[in-house]
Design an enzyme around this catalytic site. Structure first.
Site, mmCIF file in Angstrom:
data_model
loop_
_atom_site.group_PDB
_atom_site.id
_atom_site.type_symbol
_atom_site.label_atom_id
_atom_site.label_comp_id
_atom_site.label_asym_id
_atom_site.label_seq_id
_atom_site.Cartn_x
_atom_site.Cartn_y
_atom_site.Cartn_z
ATOM 1 N N CYS A 10 11.571 1.235 -6.378
ATOM 2 C CA CYS A 10 12.007 0.167 -7.277
ATOM 3 C C CYS A 10 13.168 0.644 -8.141
ATOM 4 C CB CYS A 10 10.854 -0.281 -8.165
ATOM 5 S SG CYS A 10 9.483 -0.998 -7.228
ATOM 6 N N CYS B 44 -3.673 7.777 8.584
ATOM 7 C CA CYS B 44 -3.792 7.318 9.977
ATOM 8 C C CYS B 44 -2.644 6.355 10.287
ATOM 9 C CB CYS B 44 -5.100 6.569 10.196
ATOM 10 S SG CYS B 44 -6.600 7.554 10.091
ATOM 11 N N CYS C 250 -6.823 12.855 12.349
ATOM 12 C CA CYS C 250 -6.272 12.638 11.002
ATOM 13 C C CYS C 250 -6.747 13.747 10.063
ATOM 14 C CB CYS C 250 -6.708 11.286 10.455
ATOM 15 S SG CYS C 250 -6.164 11.022 8.754
ATOM 16 N N LEU D 87 9.898 -4.278 -18.045
ATOM 17 C CA LEU D 87 9.276 -5.523 -18.494
ATOM 18 C C LEU D 87 9.490 -6.704 -17.559
ATOM 19 C CD1 LEU D 87 9.865 -5.326 -22.352
ATOM 20 C CD2 LEU D 87 7.961 -4.464 -21.002
#
Lengths: 69, 250
Positions: free
Chosen positions: B187, B173, B244, B70
């Site tokens: 996090c 890339c 790529c 939150l």
């Protein structure tokens, strides 16, 4: 010996230093996975790191991918 | 399409902008955006896309709201604890702007459903929280030719890159190899301030609005890095890799 700006800090690298040395000097992990390096604002492809020499006044930014969201 | 009186009033402050007009607003209204992940980045992204009038916004997240979310995910409120994030977000977004359609998808994006999730979108905004999911979203968007806004945030650092597959550098890339698992910070481990995620998510929302409307100059072939610690920004030019595996032609 090239005097450069690495991630905003003035630093001097040994004679003959390349973009690969700047990545190492920035503290990125040994294989520099998840890292991009830009010289004077232009990203240097990984395959060219060792053949891209640094010269006086070069501005090097080492960017690290982050995964949080 | 013409805008109704209520729409003209609702969007009046953005319609006033010299660069933004009825045409840009029409493009938003006809557009479909998919936001993958409604967490710290997804909260501002969904809020600003819905508020600005993007006609259809799909909200994809398989998690439920937890107390530790939150402080940085302001689209979720304390009474939402335990509720699926996609549903909790969609309920509020519908109240914010009933003129648009918000579709909740309470599912986790994986290799099996990634292409189906992004298919038909005008823009995808990647607000997931792992490198695995970022590469999945990137590859799916490249395969489907869907524009994408990639971003990540941790602690005081944020990074944003917009992608038009086949025209500009994709996430693979820019970062062909993911960081080693042991060196990754998320996090969950390294923490993050909600305000910092708000900055990065707002940049992502702005990029999505630019890609949809054609107004402004998106971060195509450019990577933006923001350091909230000293407010420095780094903008570097990048380019496509001819080899790529995600976006190079067959």
């Amino acid at each position: 010996m090239p005097r450069i700006v690495l991630n905003g800090e003035r630093t001097t690298l040994p004679e003959g230093a390349t973009a690969a040395d700047a990545v190492r000097a920035s503290g990125a992990d040994g294989e520099a996975r998840g890292v991009a390096v830009a010289l004077d604002g232009e990203v240097v492809p990984r395959g060219e790191w060792r053949s891209t020499p640094l010269t006086d006044g070069g501005v090097v930014e080492v960017l690290t991918a982050v995964q949080g969201g | 399409m013409t805008l109704s009186e209520l729409e003209l009033e609702r969007y009046s402050r953005q319609l006033l902008m010299d660069e933004w007009g009825g045409q840009a607003q029409d493009r938003l209204r006809s557009a479909r955006a998919i936001v993958v992940g409604v967490g710290a980045l997804g909260s501002p992204v969904c809020t600003y896309l819905v508020a600005a009038g993007v006609g259809q916004v799909g909200v994809v997240d398989g998690d439920v709201v937890e107390l530790s979310n939150l402080h940085r995910q302001p689209l979720h409120l304390t009474p939402d604890l335990g509720a699926p994030k996609a549903d909790a977000a969609a309920a509020k977004l519908g109240l914010l702007n009933p003129e648009v359609v918000v579709e909740p998808y309470p599912a986790t994006l994986d290799a099996a459903n990634a292409e189906a999730i992004v298919m038909g979108a005008d823009v995808v905004v990647d607000c997931t929280d792992s490198f695995e999911s970022r590469y999945l979203v990137n590859d799916a968007c490249c395969a489907q030719g869907v524009a994408l806004v990639e971003a990540g945030v941790v602690a005081f650092e944020g990074l944003v890159l917009s992608i038009r597959p086949g025209e500009s550098a994709c996430y693979r890339c820019a970062f062909p190899v993911a960081p080693p698992v042991e060196g990754r910070r998320s996090c969950r481990e390294a923490g993050v301030l909600g305000a910092m995620a708000g900055i990065v998510g707002s940049v992502q929302a702005l990029e999505a609005l630019k890609l949809i409307s054609g107004v402004g100059r998106p971060l195509l072939d450019r990577i933006l890095q923001v350091d909230g610690h000293d407010m420095s920004q780094t903008l570097v030019r990048t380019g496509r890799r001819p080899d790529c595996p995600a976006c190079a032609p067959e």
